[in-house]
Design a protein around this motif. Structure first.
Motif, mmCIF file in Angstrom:
data_model
loop_
_atom_site.group_PDB
_atom_site.id
_atom_site.type_symbol
_atom_site.label_atom_id
_atom_site.label_comp_id
_atom_site.label_asym_id
_atom_site.label_seq_id
_atom_site.Cartn_x
_atom_site.Cartn_y
_atom_site.Cartn_z
ATOM 1 N N CYS A 45 14.927 -0.156 6.791
ATOM 2 C CA CYS A 45 14.055 -0.742 5.650
ATOM 3 C C CYS A 45 12.940 -1.252 6.609
ATOM 4 N N VAL A 46 12.268 -0.885 7.523
ATOM 5 C CA VAL A 46 11.010 -1.438 8.340
ATOM 6 C C VAL A 46 9.963 -1.477 7.370
ATOM 7 N N ASP A 47 9.963 -0.651 6.359
ATOM 8 C CA ASP A 47 8.692 -0.592 5.635
ATOM 9 C C ASP A 47 9.111 -1.311 4.258
ATOM 10 N N ASP A 48 9.969 -1.764 4.065
ATOM 11 C CA ASP A 48 10.503 -2.332 2.885
ATOM 12 C C ASP A 48 9.919 -3.612 2.581
ATOM 13 N N GLN A 49 8.779 -4.154 1.951
ATOM 14 C CA GLN A 49 8.394 -5.348 1.751
ATOM 15 C C GLN A 49 9.420 -6.473 1.257
ATOM 16 N N PHE A 50 10.821 -5.850 0.541
ATOM 17 C CA PHE A 50 11.526 -6.920 -0.057
ATOM 18 C C PHE A 50 12.971 -6.695 1.164
ATOM 19 N N GLY A 51 12.786 -6.321 2.052
ATOM 20 C CA GLY A 51 13.817 -6.350 2.935
ATOM 21 C C GLY A 51 13.813 -7.572 4.023
ATOM 22 N N ASP A 52 14.768 -8.035 4.609
ATOM 23 C CA ASP A 52 14.771 -9.152 5.419
ATOM 24 C C ASP A 52 14.518 -8.759 6.676
ATOM 25 N N ILE A 53 13.716 -8.078 7.143
ATOM 26 C CA ILE A 53 13.254 -7.563 8.562
ATOM 27 C C ILE A 53 12.475 -8.780 9.265
ATOM 28 N N SER A 54 12.826 -9.292 10.246
ATOM 29 C CA SER A 54 12.048 -10.246 10.728
ATOM 30 C C SER A 54 11.191 -9.749 11.844
ATOM 31 N N ASN A 55 9.930 -10.685 12.149
ATOM 32 C CA ASN A 55 9.034 -10.096 13.016
ATOM 33 C C ASN A 55 8.237 -8.790 12.682
ATOM 34 N N GLN A 56 7.935 -8.469 11.490
ATOM 35 C CA GLN A 56 7.154 -7.450 10.883
ATOM 36 C C GLN A 56 7.394 -5.946 11.853
ATOM 37 N N ILE A 57 8.635 -5.774 11.879
ATOM 38 C CA ILE A 57 9.009 -4.608 13.006
ATOM 39 C C ILE A 57 8.017 -3.326 12.402
ATOM 40 N N ASN A 58 7.742 -2.997 11.145
ATOM 41 C CA ASN A 58 6.807 -1.801 11.141
ATOM 42 C C ASN A 58 5.450 -2.065 11.612
ATOM 43 N N GLU A 59 4.951 -3.252 11.835
ATOM 44 C CA GLU A 59 3.611 -3.604 12.507
ATOM 45 C C GLU A 59 3.840 -3.245 13.886
ATOM 46 N N MET A 60 4.893 -3.734 14.500
ATOM 47 C CA MET A 60 4.966 -3.480 15.997
ATOM 48 C C MET A 60 5.032 -2.095 16.528
ATOM 49 N N ILE A 61 5.904 -1.221 15.559
ATOM 50 C CA ILE A 61 5.972 0.222 15.848
ATOM 51 C C ILE A 61 4.632 1.139 15.417
ATOM 52 N N GLY A 62 4.364 0.472 14.310
ATOM 53 C CA GLY A 62 3.169 1.272 13.840
ATOM 54 C C GLY A 62 3.371 2.294 12.948
ATOM 55 N N THR A 63 4.376 1.936 11.916
ATOM 56 C CA THR A 63 4.520 3.198 11.150
ATOM 57 C C THR A 63 3.313 3.643 10.299
ATOM 58 N N MET A 64 3.661 4.611 9.551
ATOM 59 C CA MET A 64 2.666 5.471 8.745
ATOM 60 C C MET A 64 2.290 4.236 7.827
ATOM 61 N N SER A 65 3.096 3.843 7.029
ATOM 62 C CA SER A 65 3.022 2.899 5.904
ATOM 63 C C SER A 65 1.988 1.792 6.432
ATOM 64 N N TYR A 66 2.337 1.249 7.662
ATOM 65 C CA TYR A 66 1.784 -0.062 8.196
ATOM 66 C C TYR A 66 0.260 0.452 8.613
ATOM 67 N N THR A 67 0.224 1.808 9.284
ATOM 68 C CA THR A 67 -1.019 2.194 9.352
ATOM 69 C C THR A 67 -1.926 2.376 8.377
ATOM 70 N N ILE A 68 -1.558 2.842 7.380
ATOM 71 C CA ILE A 68 -2.325 3.438 5.992
ATOM 72 C C ILE A 68 -2.728 1.836 5.534
ATOM 73 N N ASP A 69 -1.783 0.689 5.552
ATOM 74 C CA ASP A 69 -2.145 -0.449 4.916
ATOM 75 C C ASP A 69 -3.198 -1.141 5.629
ATOM 76 N N CYS A 70 -2.998 -1.068 7.109
ATOM 77 C CA CYS A 70 -4.157 -1.754 7.709
ATOM 78 C C CYS A 70 -5.613 -1.036 7.534
ATOM 79 N N VAL A 71 -5.450 0.323 7.407
ATOM 80 C CA VAL A 71 -6.564 1.163 7.124
ATOM 81 C C VAL A 71 -7.681 0.661 5.847
#
Length: 556
Positions: A129-155
């Motif tokens: 659930c690295v892209d799940d905004q409701f999950g308890d994922i610490s340190n924003q793993i999606n940001e560090m890995i650069g998932t497609m969702s995170y990339t779109i969000d930043c853009v």
């Protein structure tokens, strides 16, 4: 373990517990150069890159004087593909923070340790659930890995002030870094060789490094700009190289097929088309024979001092307005360069089947193509070439560069293939509006270039078929991982053989896929394009010859 880069003028204690691979540098510009040079590697980064920023300003250059907040923005925007974890020096002063850091690195490593898991993480198709905004994922793993969702969000979600700040940072980078000097081989003889290789239809993309390919892009786009000779859209050579480096780093170079090499190959194919069609003048290094032996050029060491393409003729001033003009030609070439940027290595069908976040965002229609065009426009061009996007390519159609680039990239969706063939079959110069003709020609040319592998001479064509097979195999492995929870190990590939006999030895069933693809998609498109653009007849001729070769192998 992590790779650690420390921007400081003093040694930091305890970080050797995290990694023995530690680089100290008190020049931030030097660090940026080091990170750009990593773009010549042709694999995914499978570890965390930990950047430790000094709490005080070091050095007098503008990049060194940036506040840590802006350094953080620069690093994330340009180098997120390196799995960046950025912290300030003061955060390591407490011993317990080292333990937390080690834990964070271990957690991130679970998502990037092997190739199949990386693709799963990027796309969001797995159970994590690295892209799940409701999950308890610490340190924003999606940001560090650069998932497609995170990339779109930043853009999409960056403010105008952030965009303006990024433009300022980009200008600082251009002022302080000479990108041509970052190339691993930038001597005159080698660059001259690349000029000649760009002129071959049998372009040996698999024998060139990412640095070589970057310079090939530079040659092509610079040539198109030189013919336009319009200061309102021009980029300096260093600005152009800087943009190309960003494009290169936004592609996933670990993908066997949909990587920067493929993008350059499609660009080079489009370039040959527009030269033969007379949309751009020919150049002295251009090979008119589409079967000219590129290996003679590749292995030769005897070249002149020309490190750019030299125009051989001038375009006629009385150009047919129903053809692409110089501005529209540039838009097509840019679309070719960015048409697969950020590609995760899977298909639209896979994305839709597994309800990935990106497929839902784009309503399961041209998912990847919509993603590519958004990233290319809103991440790369908006920062590197913002004044280009809303300029009109001509006064009659009022098509902007942005319009034509997006239209061309969306046309590469193979789900729309037969619709475009039908448009081509029923196309009429007399009944079609000029704007529709320009859009259709651009779409057809980039479509032809996107599947031009089957129209390259056989040795080159077979290389591309081999790497495409590898990517299809990866998708199958990922399917098994998702459905059957099978264990995956990291995949490392040998370089594709250069000789046709060796390629066929390692891929004895290569002919089966080629026969299917030519029969189903390529033959009809290339046969029909000749009716509209007879100068491209050579593509249909080579497809026919290649098909005959594969059919003979099928009968052995």
């Amino acid at each position: 373990m992590a790779e650690i880069i420390v921007y400081s003028d003093i040694a930091i204690s305890n970080i050797d517990e995290i990694s023995t691979n530690i680089l100290y540098d008190d020049d931030f510009t030097s660090i940026i150069k080091t990170l750009f040079k990593k773009g010549n590697q042709e694999f995914d980064t499978n570890h965390v890159t930990l950047i430790i920023l000094s709490d005080k300003l070091i050095g007098k250059s503008p990049l060194n004087q940036l506040p840590n907040e802006d350094k953080h923005l620069l690093l994330k925007y340009y180098f997120n593909h390196l799995n960046l974890l950025i912290i300030n020096e003061k955060d390591l002063q407490q011993t317990e923070n080292i333990g937390r850091l080690k834990f964070t690195i271990q957690e991130i490593s679970k998502y990037i340790s092997d190739r199949i898991t990386r693709v799963e993480t990027w796309t969001g198709c797995g159970k994590s659930c690295v892209d799940d905004q409701f999950g308890d994922i610490s340190n924003q793993i999606n940001e560090m890995i650069g998932t497609m969702s995170y990339t779109i969000d930043c853009v999409i979600n960056k403010s105008k002030s952030t965009t303006d700040k990024l433009k300022t940072i980009k200008d600082m980078i251009i002022a302080e870094i000479n990108f041509k000097e970052l190339l691993s081989n930038n001597n005159t003889s080698h660059l001259s060789k690349l000029c000649n290789l760009v002129g071959h239809w049998s372009f040996p993309a698999h024998e060139l490094t990412n640095d070589d390919l970057s310079y090939c892009v530079y040659l092509i786009i610079k040539y198109a700009l030189d013919q336009i000779n319009d200061e309102t859209i021009n980029l300096s050579p260093n600005e152009l190289m800087g943009m190309i480096f960003m494009v290169r780093d936004t592609y996933k170079n670990g993908n066997p097929f949909h990587n920067f090499r493929h993008a350059v190959d499609v660009l080079q194919a489009c370039f040959h088309y527009v030269i033969r069609l007379g949309y751009l003048p020919s150049f002295t290094q251009f090979q008119t024979d589409p079967k000219a032996d590129e290996l003679i050029c590749l292995y030769s060491e005897k070249f002149g001092n020309a490190v750019e393409l030299i125009p051989m003729t001038k375009l006629s001033k009385t150009r047919d307005e129903t053809n692409l003009n110089l501005y529209q030609t540039l838009a097509l070439l840019l679309a070719a360069l960015g048409h697969d940027v950020g590609h995760p290595g899977v298909t639209n069908a896979f994305m839709i089947k597994h309800s990935t976040p990106t497929s839902l965002l784009y309503n399961e229609r041209s998912v990847l193509e919509s993603f590519h065009s958004s990233i290319f426009i809103n991440k790369i061009l908006i920062i590197n070439w913002p004044h280009l996007l809303n300029l009109m390519t001509d006064s009659k159609t009022k098509l902007t560069f942005k319009d034509l680039i997006i239209t061309s990239i969306l046309a590469t969706d193979m789900a729309e293939h037969f619709e475009y063939v039908d448009k081509l079959t029923h196309f009429s110069n007399n009944s079609s509006k000029l704007v529709n003709r320009i859009k259709l020609i651009s779409s057809l040319l980039i479509k032809c270039a996107d599947i031009s592998n089957v129209t390259r001479p056989l040795r080159v064509s077979a290389q591309w078929t081999s790497v495409l097979g590898r990517e299809f195999d990866e998708v199958n492995e990922l399917e098994n991982k998702i459905i059957k929870s099978t264990f995956t190990k990291d995949i490392k590939y040998d370089k594709i053989p250069i000789e046709l006999s060796d390629i066929l030895k390692f891929n004895p069933n290569l002919h089966k896929g080629q026969i299917f693809f030519i029969n189903t998609f390529a033959e009809n498109l290339f046969n029909n394009i000749v009716e509209l653009l007879p100068q491209l007849k050579f593509t249909g001729d080579i497809v026919k010859e290649n098909k005959e070769f594969w059919l003979k192998r099928d009968n052995i």
